[in-house]
Scaffold this motif. Structure first.
Motif, PDB file in Angstrom:
ATOM      1  N   GLY A  65      -4.565  -5.727  -5.668  1.00  0.00           N
ATOM      2  CA  GLY A  65      -3.761  -6.805  -6.245  1.00  0.00           C
ATOM      3  C   GLY A  65      -2.289  -6.734  -5.874  1.00  0.00           C
ATOM      4  O   GLY A  65      -1.420  -7.037  -6.691  1.00  0.00           O
ATOM      5  N   VAL A  66      -2.022  -6.322  -4.631  1.00  0.00           N
ATOM      6  CA  VAL A  66      -0.643  -6.268  -4.134  1.00  0.00           C
ATOM      7  C   VAL A  66      -0.538  -7.092  -2.858  1.00  0.00           C
ATOM      8  O   VAL A  66      -1.543  -7.536  -2.312  1.00  0.00           O
ATOM      9  CB  VAL A  66      -0.187  -4.807  -3.867  1.00  0.00           C
ATOM     10  CG1 VAL A  66      -0.207  -3.990  -5.147  1.00  0.00           C
ATOM     11  CG2 VAL A  66      -1.044  -4.144  -2.800  1.00  0.00           C
ATOM     12  N   SER A 115      -5.087  -6.018   4.571  1.00  0.00           N
ATOM     13  CA  SER A 115      -5.483  -7.144   3.719  1.00  0.00           C
ATOM     14  C   SER A 115      -6.558  -6.746   2.727  1.00  0.00           C
ATOM     15  O   SER A 115      -6.500  -7.132   1.556  1.00  0.00           O
ATOM     16  CB  SER A 115      -5.980  -8.314   4.575  1.00  0.00           C
ATOM     17  OG  SER A 115      -4.928  -8.809   5.373  1.00  0.00           O
ATOM     18  N   ARG A 116      -7.551  -5.983   3.173  1.00  0.00           N
ATOM     19  CA  ARG A 116      -8.625  -5.532   2.259  1.00  0.00           C
ATOM     20  C   ARG A 116      -8.060  -4.678   1.136  1.00  0.00           C
ATOM     21  O   ARG A 116      -8.402  -4.869  -0.039  1.00  0.00           O
ATOM     22  CB  ARG A 116      -9.678  -4.728   3.029  1.00  0.00           C
ATOM     23  CG  ARG A 116     -10.610  -5.566   3.852  1.00  0.00           C
ATOM     24  CD  ARG A 116     -11.812  -4.769   4.316  1.00  0.00           C
ATOM     25  NE  ARG A 116     -11.485  -3.601   5.117  1.00  0.00           N
ATOM     26  CZ  ARG A 116     -11.277  -3.606   6.435  1.00  0.00           C
ATOM     27  NH1 ARG A 116     -11.334  -4.750   7.102  1.00  0.00           N
ATOM     28  NH2 ARG A 116     -11.022  -2.490   7.082  1.00  0.00           N
ATOM     29  N   ILE A 117      -7.179  -3.756   1.489  1.00  0.00           N
ATOM     30  CA  ILE A 117      -6.585  -2.880   0.478  1.00  0.00           C
ATOM     31  C   ILE A 117      -5.715  -3.687  -0.472  1.00  0.00           C
ATOM     32  O   ILE A 117      -5.768  -3.495  -1.691  1.00  0.00           O
ATOM     33  CB  ILE A 117      -5.793  -1.740   1.149  1.00  0.00           C
ATOM     34  CG1 ILE A 117      -6.768  -0.799   1.855  1.00  0.00           C
ATOM     35  CG2 ILE A 117      -4.933  -0.997   0.138  1.00  0.00           C
ATOM     36  CD1 ILE A 117      -6.109   0.243   2.740  1.00  0.00           C
ATOM     37  N   GLY A 121       5.531   4.350   5.822  1.00  0.00           N
ATOM     38  CA  GLY A 121       6.379   5.342   5.181  1.00  0.00           C
ATOM     39  C   GLY A 121       7.678   4.798   4.634  1.00  0.00           C
ATOM     40  O   GLY A 121       8.546   5.553   4.203  1.00  0.00           O
ATOM     41  N   GLU A 122       7.819   3.469   4.638  1.00  0.00           N
ATOM     42  CA  GLU A 122       9.038   2.843   4.120  1.00  0.00           C
ATOM     43  C   GLU A 122       9.047   2.798   2.599  1.00  0.00           C
ATOM     44  O   GLU A 122      10.099   2.700   1.983  1.00  0.00           O
ATOM     45  CB  GLU A 122       9.184   1.423   4.671  1.00  0.00           C
ATOM     46  CG  GLU A 122       9.358   1.380   6.170  1.00  0.00           C
ATOM     47  CD  GLU A 122       9.303  -0.031   6.724  1.00  0.00           C
ATOM     48  OE1 GLU A 122       9.159  -0.996   5.932  1.00  0.00           O
ATOM     49  OE2 GLU A 122       9.383  -0.171   7.952  1.00  0.00           O
ATOM     50  N   ARG A 123       7.866   2.804   1.992  1.00  0.00           N
ATOM     51  CA  ARG A 123       7.712   2.804   0.536  1.00  0.00           C
ATOM     52  C   ARG A 123       6.705   3.878   0.162  1.00  0.00           C
ATOM     53  O   ARG A 123       5.931   4.340   1.000  1.00  0.00           O
ATOM     54  CB  ARG A 123       7.195   1.444   0.034  1.00  0.00           C
ATOM     55  CG  ARG A 123       8.110   0.282   0.300  1.00  0.00           C
ATOM     56  CD  ARG A 123       9.254   0.264  -0.704  1.00  0.00           C
ATOM     57  NE  ARG A 123      10.061  -0.927  -0.600  1.00  0.00           N
ATOM     58  CZ  ARG A 123      11.116  -1.059   0.192  1.00  0.00           C
ATOM     59  NH1 ARG A 123      11.470  -0.065   0.973  1.00  0.00           N
ATOM     60  NH2 ARG A 123      11.803  -2.171   0.219  1.00  0.00           N
ATOM     61  N   ARG A 124       6.682   4.237  -1.130  1.00  0.00           N
ATOM     62  CA  ARG A 124       5.733   5.242  -1.624  1.00  0.00           C
ATOM     63  C   ARG A 124       4.873   4.639  -2.729  1.00  0.00           C
ATOM     64  O   ARG A 124       5.381   3.976  -3.617  1.00  0.00           O
ATOM     65  CB  ARG A 124       6.481   6.447  -2.204  1.00  0.00           C
ATOM     66  CG  ARG A 124       7.191   7.298  -1.198  1.00  0.00           C
ATOM     67  CD  ARG A 124       6.388   8.443  -0.706  1.00  0.00           C
ATOM     68  NE  ARG A 124       5.789   9.138  -1.845  1.00  0.00           N
ATOM     69  CZ  ARG A 124       4.731   9.903  -1.762  1.00  0.00           C
ATOM     70  NH1 ARG A 124       4.165  10.102  -0.629  1.00  0.00           N
ATOM     71  NH2 ARG A 124       4.227  10.484  -2.827  1.00  0.00           N
ATOM     72  N   SER A 125       3.589   4.868  -2.625  1.00  0.00           N
ATOM     73  CA  SER A 125       2.639   4.487  -3.656  1.00  0.00           C
ATOM     74  C   SER A 125       1.419   5.389  -3.501  1.00  0.00           C
ATOM     75  O   SER A 125       0.644   5.218  -2.548  1.00  0.00           O
ATOM     76  CB  SER A 125       2.218   3.025  -3.523  1.00  0.00           C
ATOM     77  OG  SER A 125       1.099   2.777  -4.364  1.00  0.00           O
ATOM     78  N   SER A 128       1.519  -2.486   4.149  1.00  0.00           N
ATOM     79  CA  SER A 128       2.056  -2.161   5.466  1.00  0.00           C
ATOM     80  C   SER A 128       3.270  -1.240   5.360  1.00  0.00           C
ATOM     81  O   SER A 128       3.390  -0.265   6.104  1.00  0.00           O
ATOM     82  CB  SER A 128       2.437  -3.455   6.201  1.00  0.00           C
ATOM     83  OG  SER A 128       3.076  -3.164   7.412  1.00  0.00           O
ATOM     84  N   ARG A 129       4.163  -1.534   4.437  1.00  0.00           N
ATOM     85  CA  ARG A 129       5.362  -0.698   4.258  1.00  0.00           C
ATOM     86  C   ARG A 129       5.005   0.710   3.802  1.00  0.00           C
ATOM     87  O   ARG A 129       5.612   1.684   4.246  1.00  0.00           O
ATOM     88  CB  ARG A 129       6.323  -1.352   3.274  1.00  0.00           C
ATOM     89  CG  ARG A 129       7.030  -2.538   3.861  1.00  0.00           C
ATOM     90  CD  ARG A 129       8.120  -3.032   2.936  1.00  0.00           C
ATOM     91  NE  ARG A 129       8.295  -4.458   3.151  1.00  0.00           N
ATOM     92  CZ  ARG A 129       8.002  -5.396   2.278  1.00  0.00           C
ATOM     93  NH1 ARG A 129       7.575  -5.095   1.075  1.00  0.00           N
ATOM     94  NH2 ARG A 129       8.170  -6.655   2.578  1.00  0.00           N
TER      95      ARG A 129
END
Length: 68
Positions: free
Chosen positions: A33-34, A26-28, A45-49, A40-41
């Motif tokens: 702003g996401v 939640s803090r991150i 490792g379900e998504r990359r950012s 969590s994803r």
């Protein structure tokens, strides 16, 4: 395997660590702003950012320093 006896001190450390992790996503998410579920994803490792991965690493390192 030998069973290790857990001390109250160990349990307190674990509880503090778990509590500090509770608001991590939640803090991150707020800071970047996401949505929390997106953070969590990325963590799973379900998504990359790269931006979120760096924020997760920084926050986790900060939490470990506070526990030391």
């Amino acid at each position: 395997m030998a069973k290790k006896k857990t001390s109250k001190s160990d349990v307190r450390k674990i509880n503090r660590f778990v509590q500090s992790l509770c608001g991590l996503y939640s803090r991150i998410a707020r800071r970047l702003g996401v949505d929390r579920s997106y953070v969590s994803r990325v963590a799973k490792g379900e998504r990359r950012s790269p931006q979120i991965e760096q924020a997760l690493t920084n926050e986790f390192d900060r939490l470990q320093e506070n526990e030391a």
